[in-house]
Design a protein around this motif. Structure first.
Motif, mmCIF file in Angstrom:
data_model
loop_
_atom_site.group_PDB
_atom_site.id
_atom_site.type_symbol
_atom_site.label_atom_id
_atom_site.label_comp_id
_atom_site.label_asym_id
_atom_site.label_seq_id
_atom_site.Cartn_x
_atom_site.Cartn_y
_atom_site.Cartn_z
ATOM 1 N N THR A 1 0.812 -1.215 0.000
ATOM 2 C CA THR A 1 0.000 0.000 0.000
ATOM 3 C C THR A 1 0.846 1.265 0.000
ATOM 4 O OG1 THR A 1 -0.142 -0.053 2.410
ATOM 5 C CG2 THR A 1 -1.915 -1.125 1.181
ATOM 6 N N SER A 2 2.136 1.146 0.196
ATOM 7 C CA SER A 2 2.972 2.339 0.208
ATOM 8 C C SER A 2 3.315 2.754 -1.223
ATOM 9 C CB SER A 2 4.249 2.093 1.010
ATOM 10 O OG SER A 2 5.035 1.124 0.365
ATOM 11 N N VAL A 3 3.486 4.034 -1.398
ATOM 12 C CA VAL A 3 3.831 4.588 -2.701
ATOM 13 C C VAL A 3 5.310 4.951 -2.674
ATOM 14 C CG1 VAL A 3 3.361 6.478 -4.300
ATOM 15 C CG2 VAL A 3 1.499 5.464 -2.998
ATOM 16 N N PRO A 4 6.106 4.430 -3.632
ATOM 17 C CA PRO A 4 7.523 4.799 -3.666
ATOM 18 C C PRO A 4 7.690 6.307 -3.836
ATOM 19 C CG PRO A 4 7.065 2.998 -5.194
ATOM 20 C CD PRO A 4 5.746 3.488 -4.685
ATOM 21 N N THR B 1 -0.671 5.987 -8.442
ATOM 22 C CA THR B 1 -0.847 4.655 -7.866
ATOM 23 C C THR B 1 -1.273 3.728 -8.995
ATOM 24 O OG1 THR B 1 -3.131 5.125 -7.244
ATOM 25 C CG2 THR B 1 -1.454 5.456 -5.557
ATOM 26 N N ARG B 2 -0.822 2.482 -8.888
ATOM 27 C CA ARG B 2 -1.034 1.529 -9.968
ATOM 28 C C ARG B 2 -1.226 0.140 -9.397
ATOM 29 N NH1 ARG B 2 3.978 0.435 -13.304
ATOM 30 N NH2 ARG B 2 3.167 -1.162 -14.619
ATOM 31 N N ASP B 3 -2.134 -0.640 -9.988
ATOM 32 C CA ASP B 3 -2.274 -2.042 -9.603
ATOM 33 C C ASP B 3 -2.630 -2.870 -10.827
ATOM 34 O OD1 ASP B 3 -5.271 -2.628 -9.805
ATOM 35 O OD2 ASP B 3 -5.301 -0.910 -8.452
ATOM 36 N N ARG C 1 -2.170 -7.540 -7.595
ATOM 37 C CA ARG C 1 -1.064 -6.975 -6.816
ATOM 38 C C ARG C 1 -0.859 -5.502 -7.129
ATOM 39 N NH1 ARG C 1 3.211 -10.598 -7.092
ATOM 40 N NH2 ARG C 1 1.701 -12.163 -7.633
ATOM 41 N N SER C 2 -0.189 -4.865 -6.213
ATOM 42 C CA SER C 2 0.190 -3.476 -6.407
ATOM 43 C C SER C 2 1.288 -3.430 -7.463
ATOM 44 C CB SER C 2 0.712 -2.904 -5.083
ATOM 45 O OG SER C 2 1.258 -1.635 -5.304
ATOM 46 N N ALA C 3 1.255 -2.414 -8.299
ATOM 47 C CA ALA C 3 2.280 -2.278 -9.336
ATOM 48 C C ALA C 3 2.960 -0.923 -9.240
ATOM 49 C CB ALA C 3 1.659 -2.485 -10.709
ATOM 50 N N ASN C 4 3.060 -0.391 -8.040
ATOM 51 C CA ASN C 4 3.750 0.879 -7.826
ATOM 52 C C ASN C 4 5.247 0.636 -7.963
ATOM 53 O OD1 ASN C 4 1.434 2.351 -7.303
ATOM 54 N ND2 ASN C 4 1.455 1.846 -5.139
ATOM 55 N N ARG C 5 5.771 0.896 -9.151
ATOM 56 C CA ARG C 5 7.185 0.670 -9.417
ATOM 57 C C ARG C 5 7.882 2.011 -9.631
ATOM 58 N NH1 ARG C 5 5.192 -3.670 -9.017
ATOM 59 N NH2 ARG C 5 5.535 -5.663 -9.973
ATOM 60 N N ALA C 6 9.010 2.167 -8.999
ATOM 61 C CA ALA C 6 9.747 3.425 -9.072
ATOM 62 C C ALA C 6 10.151 3.762 -10.500
ATOM 63 C CB ALA C 6 10.979 3.353 -8.173
ATOM 64 N N ASP C 7 10.607 2.773 -11.279
ATOM 65 C CA ASP C 7 11.048 3.048 -12.650
ATOM 66 C C ASP C 7 9.897 3.517 -13.538
ATOM 67 O OD1 ASP C 7 9.949 0.501 -12.467
ATOM 68 O OD2 ASP C 7 11.252 -0.364 -13.991
ATOM 69 N N PHE C 8 8.715 2.918 -13.386
ATOM 70 C CA PHE C 8 7.546 3.353 -14.160
ATOM 71 C C PHE C 8 7.210 4.805 -13.824
ATOM 72 C CE2 PHE C 8 3.022 4.210 -14.402
ATOM 73 C CZ PHE C 8 2.756 3.899 -15.725
ATOM 74 N N CYS C 9 7.154 5.127 -12.542
ATOM 75 C CA CYS C 9 6.794 6.485 -12.116
ATOM 76 C C CYS C 9 7.831 7.506 -12.571
ATOM 77 C CB CYS C 9 6.625 6.535 -10.600
ATOM 78 S SG CYS C 9 5.204 5.589 -10.025
ATOM 79 N N ARG C 10 9.107 7.133 -12.517
ATOM 80 C CA ARG C 10 10.168 8.031 -12.950
ATOM 81 C C ARG C 10 10.006 8.347 -14.450
ATOM 82 N NH1 ARG C 10 13.900 5.933 -9.902
ATOM 83 N NH2 ARG C 10 14.132 4.110 -11.221
ATOM 84 N N ASP C 11 9.733 7.304 -15.259
ATOM 85 C CA ASP C 11 9.552 7.505 -16.701
ATOM 86 C C ASP C 11 8.295 8.323 -17.002
ATOM 87 O OD1 ASP C 11 11.839 6.000 -17.059
ATOM 88 O OD2 ASP C 11 10.764 4.168 -17.623
ATOM 89 N N LEU C 12 7.200 8.040 -16.292
ATOM 90 C CA LEU C 12 5.961 8.783 -16.499
ATOM 91 C C LEU C 12 6.152 10.252 -16.128
ATOM 92 C CD1 LEU C 12 2.954 8.710 -17.289
ATOM 93 C CD2 LEU C 12 2.450 8.227 -14.886
ATOM 94 N N SER C 13 6.813 10.507 -15.017
ATOM 95 C CA SER C 13 7.074 11.876 -14.580
ATOM 96 C C SER C 13 7.876 12.640 -15.635
ATOM 97 C CB SER C 13 7.836 11.862 -13.253
ATOM 98 O OG SER C 13 8.289 13.152 -12.927
ATOM 99 N N ALA C 14 8.925 12.016 -16.143
ATOM 100 C CA ALA C 14 9.764 12.667 -17.157
ATOM 101 C C ALA C 14 8.967 12.946 -18.432
ATOM 102 C CB ALA C 14 10.977 11.795 -17.466
ATOM 103 N N ALA C 15 8.107 12.020 -18.829
ATOM 104 C CA ALA C 15 7.316 12.203 -20.048
ATOM 105 C C ALA C 15 6.295 13.326 -19.884
ATOM 106 C CB ALA C 15 6.621 10.890 -20.408
#
Length: 183
Positions: A34-37, A142-144, A157-171
């Motif tokens: 449940t935590s968000v990276p 947040t992603r699941d 399952r939770s799919a909160n992945r740091a690499d996905f969020c980093r790429d989405l943020s940059a885009a």
């Protein structure tokens, strides 16, 4: 000397006890599910309006193949989902060819039935749901994921992945820069 019967009972108890101790756990209950990276929450620029952030986020999610299911401008919430077929995941339980017997107990109506259990377009489907909340100070993602097979959820399952969020943020930030000055 113990008898064969008591040895089998003890061995059966050990085997069954071992199976019980290896039971699977709920994947959503995993530690940190449940935590968000930290990479899935980033500060937003003060000089860019919430509406502009939302437009850039919607455009980026659609470019990545997500279908936008809901947007709420006043709350700054965007919901999206993506469906992906997962061929082969259901193949274990689905034979391509089956032979069944109708012998026994039917008297004169006995026989053999042969069927082809071919399944088309019923592969398990992975449903990825994503929510983006854009408040006054930050953007949170947040992603699941859920795998659905024949109408049943077989994995979630939770799919909160740091690499996905980093790429989405940059885009998203890149889209904001391309749009130019404040709008």
């Amino acid at each position: 000397m113990p008898s064969l019967r008591s040895s089998l009972i003890v061995m059966g108890a050990v085997v069954l006890g071992g199976c019980q101790s290896l039971s699977s756990q709920d994947p959503l209950a995993e530690a940190g599910a449940t935590s968000v990276p930290a990479e899935c929450r980033w500060a937003r620029s003060d000089n860019v309006s919430r509406e502009r952030w939302m437009r850039a986020t919607v455009a980026e999610l659609e470019a990545q193949g997500y279908a936008i299911t809901n947007t709420e401008t006043e709350l700054g919430v965007i919901s999206a989902e993506q469906y992906t077929r997962r061929p082969g995941l259901g193949a274990v339980d689905r034979p391509w060819f089956g032979v069944g017997s109708l012998w026994g107990g039917f008297g004169r109506r006995s026989g053999v039935a042969i069927g082809y259990g071919v399944h088309f377009n019923d592969d398990p489907v992975e449903v990825e749901r994503l929510s983006v909340v854009i408040d006054e100070e930050a953007v949170t993602v947040t992603r699941d994921t859920r795998v659905i097979d024949d109408g049943y959820v077989v994995d979630a399952r939770s799919a909160n992945r740091a690499d996905f969020c980093r790429d989405l943020s940059a885009a998203i930030e890149s889209r904001l820069l391309v749009e130019g000055p404040l709008q």
